[in-house]
Design an enzyme around this catalytic site. Sequence first.
Site, short mmCIF file in Angstrom:
data_model
loop_
_atom_site.label_atom_id
_atom_site.label_comp_id
_atom_site.label_asym_id
_atom_site.label_seq_id
_atom_site.Cartn_x
_atom_site.Cartn_y
_atom_site.Cartn_z
CE LYS A 75 -27.92 -46.91 7.95
NZ LYS A 75 -27.21 -46.43 9.13
CB SER B 182 -30.35 -48.61 10.71
OG SER B 182 -29.66 -47.07 10.84
CB SER C 150 -29.05 -43.92 11.36
OG SER C 150 -27.89 -44.78 11.42
#
Length: 481
Positions: A122, A318, A119
């Site tokens: 991102k 997230s 993640s």
Amino acid sequence: MRVRLVGAVTGAVALLAGGYLWADAADLVPGWLTLAPVEEPQPPFITAAPVTVASSSPLPVTALDPDAPRPSAAVVQALAQAVRDDARTGDSTNVAVVDYLDGTVYADLSAADPQVPASTTKLLTVVAAVSALGDEATLTTRVLWDAGAATLTLVAGGDEMLAAGYGHGGAEVEAGTDPANGWAGIADLADQVAAALDDAGVTGDVAVAVDDSAFEGPAWPEEWPDYARNRGYAAAVTGLAVDIARIRTEDNADAEYTARYDDPSVNAGEVLAAALADRGVAVADEVTRAAAGSGAVEVATVESAPLSEIARHLLAVSDNTVAESLARVLAIETGLPGDPEGAATATRRALKAIGVDITGIELHDGAGFSEHNQISPATLASSLLAARDVPALDDLMSWLPLSGLEGTVETRYVDTPVAGYFRAKTGSLTGVTTIAGVIVTAEGRPLAVAILADGMPYGQTRPKAAFDEFLTALAECGCEG
């Protein structure tokens, strides 16, 4: 003097001296912040948790001293080597530590080697999209009226967080509510549509269709795992959804992860059809998916939260769906197809345009679910440094969750020297643990840090503990050679 990492970056880095903020969160002084743990189980492999984001942007800031003592590169490099040598991580642990103010390298442990980023992807999605589109940009959801076909078409514009009722439009929201979600609402569209039909003298039945053709798909990215769909960690990405397509019941009214509608766009159309019926509009037949006719005219629009709030939301919790949707919006707005390949190309171009080192980068989604994504620690650190010089990204440091207070690092650093001194994006998949952000040393020096480890056994507890010991050493570090 050491300062806590809370503020924005404008020319010189702006950060907050936040002693009261920390004391408030620790429940040592009066205030609305708290470090009390959220009673929600952490989903396996996912770094997001349904937590309240305690925005610190309204608080006063003070600039960091560019003359704050620098750490010894030899000492920091040795600390990085120790985290790789730790039995809880492994040889695949790569590290970049660079000076946030001037880019001086303090640790380079295979930092240029790309690996699975989870993640932390991102972070690049946000930096790319906001730098290219602007922090004040909004996403427009429209309704078109085709009088000849007596059809209303709800057109996707990328807002996955429409409210079923009225949007709050940025007004003060209930404590614990994410301001990005529900900024615009279906009820607002319904009011405009009903008024327009009344003005036009329409009395017969009307049909409702949805058009999400700009988001070419696949709606469920091929790189995303089935468990994410089955456990409600993400929704199909169609550029049009109410509450990120969550199926709400009395039992899950506030749940971050819950079942999602199979077709978010059609569900949004059904919500609009029901709202129109409540306003006396005769709606015929089922909601269909079709583009509006060439003679259709716009009769209603709503605007999403600005990208600054959307960025804060997706980094804090997230959010996989919103991250992927934003990457596709970037593609569409820059003339590329609204699919994963177009999103990857648009992201690379936007990052390169602001000077991010994208050597070796491979992107297959904007959220970080793909195990085929490849991003190096050097690229993540480079994105943080490049963002300093982009006015639209002045507030990036307040969008990233603050250790011990917010988002995915809310409870991770409580009662450690890292608490309040680290803005970071976490990442985890099976066998992958990552983190990237900016930490301030005990002597007031801000460091951009990226740590990535892949190819490890199942489980996050051991590698996270090793990472956190390294970060604690940095936070405490005078690091003189």
